[in-house]
Design an enzyme around this catalytic site. Structure first.
Site, short mmCIF file in Angstrom:
data_model
loop_
_atom_site.label_atom_id
_atom_site.label_comp_id
_atom_site.label_asym_id
_atom_site.label_seq_id
_atom_site.Cartn_x
_atom_site.Cartn_y
_atom_site.Cartn_z
N GLU B 51 -8.85 -16.96 18.66
CA GLU B 51 -7.21 -17.11 18.98
C GLU B 51 -6.50 -17.15 17.31
OE1 GLU B 51 -9.45 -19.33 20.20
OE2 GLU B 51 -8.77 -19.69 22.39
N PHE B 113 -9.49 -32.68 30.36
CA PHE B 113 -10.55 -31.49 29.74
C PHE B 113 -9.41 -30.41 29.01
CE2 PHE B 113 -12.67 -27.21 30.38
CZ PHE B 113 -13.50 -27.43 29.36
N GLN B 114 -9.61 -30.08 27.98
CA GLN B 114 -9.25 -29.05 26.93
C GLN B 114 -7.62 -29.56 26.79
OE1 GLN B 114 -10.04 -25.15 28.13
NE2 GLN B 114 -11.62 -25.09 26.83
N LYS B 163 0.07 -26.12 32.87
CA LYS B 163 -0.46 -25.10 33.84
C LYS B 163 0.29 -25.17 35.31
CE LYS B 163 -4.61 -23.31 35.92
NZ LYS B 163 -6.02 -23.59 36.26
N MET B 469 -12.15 -16.03 -7.51
CA MET B 469 -10.91 -16.73 -7.82
C MET B 469 -11.47 -18.01 -8.35
SD MET B 469 -7.89 -16.47 -8.89
CE MET B 469 -6.79 -15.29 -7.90
#
Lengths: 163, 556
Positions: B51, B113-114, B163, B469
Site C-alpha cells: 500500500e 479485526f483489521q 464496509k 548521506m
C-alpha cells in the site's frame, strides 16, 4: 527566529462547525505546533450546527498570529477572533472546598460575602463555595482561602465575549 | 438513480475525471473492488506490491500530471501502510485523495479485526479527513475531498468508508465539479510596497519554491526574472520550475545549494520568494537568513508568513496571478553590474564532483550523460539521500513537473512508487528513478509492479554500499564512526531485478556510462541499472548544521 516580543495571555474565540472531532483537531494542532493552551472551553452556540471554542493561549504577538492562521486552515473552523481583553467580559467559574472548623467558620463565610460568592454546603469539616468572575478575582478568592486549607478546587476555563 | 455506495464512489471518481487509481484490495474494500471490476473499462486500477507504494504512486502521478492522485487501501494495516505516503504528500503539498475501507459501522470502536482509527491517525498529516457514516453523504464527501485536495495550498485528503456504507443503496445524482476557486489579489497597499522595493532594488535575488509549480506560474516567474534582471535560485521542490539552462539560474540555495547562490544571498539588496516556505534546509540558521535586506514573500498560505523568518512584504494569493500583476506594473530593470558578478561567481564556482577514487564513476558523469541523452526532458524521481541531491544538482531540469522527490518529509522508499505513478500518468515520457542502494532496499518490491504492467521506468541505483548521506555526516561530525551506515548487503541487484521480471544492466567504469544508459533508454519496458560508485563521493557544497546559508563548505 529571534524573539523580541513579550509573552502574555490571549483569548481566541473560535467559531467551528459542530462536528465530531473538532476539539481533537484543534487540540492536536496546538500540541503538534507546540503552542501553549492555558484553558479551553467549548459550547454549542445559538445555532446548533455551530460551536464556539474559547482558548486562552500564552505567547507573543507573532505566535498568536501563527495560531490564528493555522486554526483558520482547519476545514471545520469558520472564524477565529483574537478577543480584546480590555473590551471583553471575561468569566470563569470556580467550585472551592475549604477546610472548616468551628473557629474559622465565620471567617470563611465572610470571605464568601466579600466576593458575593455562594455558599453551597457545609459539613463539620468542610465548606463548599462557588464564584463566577474574571480570572483575577478568582485568583484573589483562592488566595484568601489558602490559609484555611483548600481541599479541592474545580475551575472552568475562561469564557469571554466582546462587550 | 439508486446505486450502492461503491458504485457511487466510482461515479464520483468519474465526475472528477479520474481514470487511474492505485491500490491494494482487502476485506473492508471488497465492495469497492467489486465496483472497480465493474468499472474496469473506465477506471484503470494499478495494484502495487504494498500500500505504501500505492500512496507514493498516487503522489508521483499527481506531481507529474498536475491532477489529483487517488489511492485505495483496506482497513487496518492497509490504511496504516498508506500513512508514510500521505505524510510525504502533506509535507510537499501534493493533491492526493486516499480512500480507505473500514469495518462495518456496528463493529467500529470494538477493536474489531483489521480495525484502526485511520482518521485519528492521519489528522496531523492530511488537509482534512472524513469517516462517512451516512451513505447519503458519501457522494458529497468525495466531491469535497477532491475540491479540498486541489484548492489553495494543495494536499492529501483521506476518506474512510465503513464496509456497510460501500454496500448500502442510495439515490445518486450526478454533479459536475465546481469551477476552481479564484483567490483575490493582495491588497493594493501591499502591491505598492512590493513594487517600491522591486523598483529600488539594484541587486535583487529571485527565489522560487514548489508553489511556482503547483500554481503553474513558471512562465510568469521567468518573465519576472527578465524584467527584474535578477538571478534565480530554486528550492528542491522547484527543480524545473525555472529553466535551469537559463544563464540566470544559480542552482539551489541552502544546505546543498551552490556557492553562487550563497554569495548572491550575502550580497543581494532584495530577496523575493515565490511559493516557498523557508524550510530549515534552506535557511540553515534562520536567525542569520537574509537579515541585511528586505524580503518579499508570495504565498497562498498566509500561515507561512513570518513562520520561519520575518518578512517585510506579504503577498497572499495565487503566485501566478500575483506575479502577473507585478509584471504588468513593473518597468524593465537593468542590473548589469549585479548580473556580471553573478556570472563571474558561476564561472568561479561550478559544481564539480571529485571522484572518491581515480577511475571510478561519478554520479555527475552519469547524470550529465543522462541529461544529454534525454535532451533534459526526462522525468526524474528520486529516493532520499546523496543521490537525490546529485540528481537535483547535475540534471538540468528545463520545465516544471520533471523532478519528483520527497522534499519535506525526506522519505526513503518514495521514488520507485512515485516513478511508476508518474509513468502511468505520462506514458509518453521517459521516467527514471534515481535511487541509492539504501533506499532501493526499502521499495524494491515495486519492481514487480513495473514488470507486471510493463511500466517502462528505468531504476538507476547509485550503488556505493553505504548510506552515503548519513555517512557523510558521520565523517564530518562524528569522528568517522560509521555506525550502521556500511551496508555490506549481499544483494545481487541484477539477479534480483531479473527475478522480478525486470531487465538488468551494470555500470562499473566511466566508459560504460554512456553505452549502458543508451541501451537502457532504448529498451522497451522496465530496466534496472546497477551503477557502482565510490562510497566516498560526497554531496558538496554543504552548510553544516547551525551555520549560515551564506557559508557553505566546498570541500571535506
Amino acid at each position: 527566529m529571534e524573539n523580541n516580543h513579550p509573552e502574555k495571555d490571549y483569548i481566541l474565540s473560535v467559531l467551528a462547525e459542530n462536528r465530531a472531532g473538532v476539539l481533537l483537531r484543534i487540540s492536536g494542532l496546538f500540541s503538534r505546533r507546540c503552542y501553549n493552551i492555558k484553558s479551553i472551553v467549548a459550547a454549542q452556540t445559538a445555532d446548533a450546527s455551530r460551536s464556539e471554542i474559547l482558548i486562552v493561549v500564552t505567547g507573543d504577538d507573532r505566535i498568536i498570529k501563527q495560531v490564528k492562521r493555522q486554526l483558520e486552515k482547519l476545514v471545520d473552523i469558520v472564524q477565529v477572533t483574537v478577543l480584546d481583553w480590555e473590551n471583553s467580559v471575561v468569566r470563569e467559574h470556580i467550585l472551592l472546598k475549604v477546610a472548616r472548623t468551628k473557629e474559622n467558620s465565620e471567617a470563611l463565610v465572610s470571605i464568601a460575602n466579600t466576593f458575593h460568592a455562594g455558599v453551597l454546603s457545609a459539613t463539620d469539616t468542610s465548606m463548599l463555595v462557588e464564584l463566577t468572575g474574571d480570572p483575577r478575582t478568582l485568583d484573589s478568592f483562592v488566595e484568601l482561602y489558602q490559609p484555611y486549607g483548600i481541599q479541592k478546587i474545580l475551575r472552568t476555563g475562561t469564557m469571554a465575549v466582546e462587550a | 438513480m439508486q446505486l450502492n455506495g461503491s458504485d457511487i464512489i466510482m461515479e464520483c471518481l468519474l465526475e472528477q475525471g479520474v481514470d487511474t487509481v492505485f491500490g491494494y484490495p482487502g476485506g473492508a474494500v471488497l465492495n469497492i473492488y467489486d465496483a472497480l471490476y465493474k468499472y474496469s473499462d473506465k477506471i484503470r486500477h494499478i495494484e502495487t506490491a504494498h500500500e505504501q507504494g500505492a500512496a507514493h504512486a498516487a503522489d508521483g502521478y499527481a506531481r507529474a500530471t498536475g491532477r489529483v492522485g487517488v489511492c485505495i487501501a483496506t482497513s487496518g494495516p492497509g490504511a496504516t501502510n498508506l500513512v508514510t505516503g500521505i505524510a510525504t504528500a502533506y509535507m510537499d503539498s501534493v493533491p492526493v485523495v486516499a480512500i480507505t475501507g473500514n469495518v462495518t459501522r456496528n463493529l467500529l470502536g470494538l477493536d474489531s479485526f483489521q480495525e484502526v482509527d485511520i482518521t485519528g491517525v492521519t489528522m496531523p498529516i492530511t488537509k482534512h479527513n472524513y469517516i462517512v457514516k451516512d451513505v447519503n453523504q458519501l457522494a458529497d464527501t468525495i466531491r469535497e475531498a477532491f475540491r479540498l485536495a486541489n484548492e489553495g495550498r494543495k494536499g492529501p485528503v483521506l476518506v474512510d468508508i465503513p464496509k456497510d456504507i460501500s454496500a448500502q443503496m442510495c439515490e445518486y445524482t450526478p454533479k459536475k465539479p465546481d469551477a476552481p476557486k479564484v483567490f483575490p489579489l493582495p491588497q493594493e497597499f501591499r502591491f505598492e510596497k512590493a513594487l517600491e522595493l522591486l523598483q529600488k532594488a539594484e541587486r535583487p535575488f529571485l527565489y522560487t519554491g514548489g508553489g511556482v509549480i503547483s500554481s503553474g506560474a513558471s512562465e510568469e516567474v521567468a518573465q519576472l526574472a527578465e524584467k527584474l534582471d535578477a538571478p534565480v535560485a530554486s528550492s528542491l521542490m522547484c527543480q524545473g520550475g525555472f529553466d535551469q539552462a537559463n544563464p540566470r539560474y544559480m542552482g539551489m540555495l541552502g544546505m546543498h545549494g551552490t556557492k553562487t547562490a550563497a554569495l548572491a544571498l550575502q550580497n543581494c539588496d532584495l530577496f523575493v520568494a515565490v511559493g516557498t516556505r523557508f524550510s530549515d534546509r534552506v535557511t540553515c540558521n534562520a536567525d542569520l537568513f537574509a537579515q541585511h535586506c528586505p524580503v518579499i514573500q508570495i504565498d497562498i498560505d498566509p500561515a507561512e508568513f513570518n513562520k520561519n523568518i520575518e518578512v517585510d512584504v506579504k503577498l497572499k494569493g495565487d503566485a501566478k496571478a500575483i506575479v502577473a500583476e507585478l509584471l504588468r506594473r513593473l518597468p524593465q530593470k537593468e542590473n548589469w553590474e549585479w548580473m556580471n558578478r553573478i556570472h563571474q561567481w558561476q564561472k568561479k564556482y561550478p559544481l564539480v564532483q571529485q571522484p572518491g577514487r581515480e577511475g571510478t564513476v561519478t554520479p555527475q558523469q552519469v547524470l550529465e550523460t543522462l541529461d544529454r541523452l534525454t535532451d533534459g526532458k526526462a522525468i526524474l524521481a528520486t529516493e532520499v539521500g546523496q543521490h537525490q541531491m546529485w540528481a537535483a544538482q547535475f540534471y538540468r531540469f528545463r520545465s516544471p513537473r520533471q523532478f519528483i522527490s520527497s522534499g519535506g518529509l525526506g522519505t526513503m522508499g518514495f521514488g520507485l512508487g512515485a516513478a511508476l505513478g508518474a509513468q502511468v500518468g505520462l506514458p509518453e515520457k521517459q521516467v527514471v528513478n534515481i535511487a541509492g542502494d539504501g533506499s532501493f532496499h526499502m521499495n524494491c518490491n515495486e519492481l514487480s509492479t513495473l514488470s507486471k504492467y510493463g511500466i517502462p521506468v528505468i531504476e538507476l541505483v547509485f550503488n556505493n554500499q553505504v548510506l552515503g548521506m548519513v555517512r557523510q555526516w558521520q565523517k564530518l561530525f562524528y569522528g568517522g564512526r560509521f555506525s550502521q551506515t556500511t551496508l555490506e548487503k549481499k544483494t545481487n541487484y541484477e539477479m534480483l531485478a531479473e527475478a522480478f521480471g525486470v531487465k538488468a544492466m551494470t555500470i562499473s567504469s566511466p566508459e560504460e556510462v554512456e553505452p549502458v544508459l543508451k541501451a537502457a533508454l532504448e529498451t522497451q519496458g522496465p530496466v534496472l541499472i546497477n551503477c557502482h560508485i565510490d562510497p566516498d563521493c560526497n554531496v558538496l557544497p554543504m552548510v553544516p548544521a547551525g551555520a549560515s546559508a551564506e557559508d557553505p563548505i566546498l570541500e571535506m
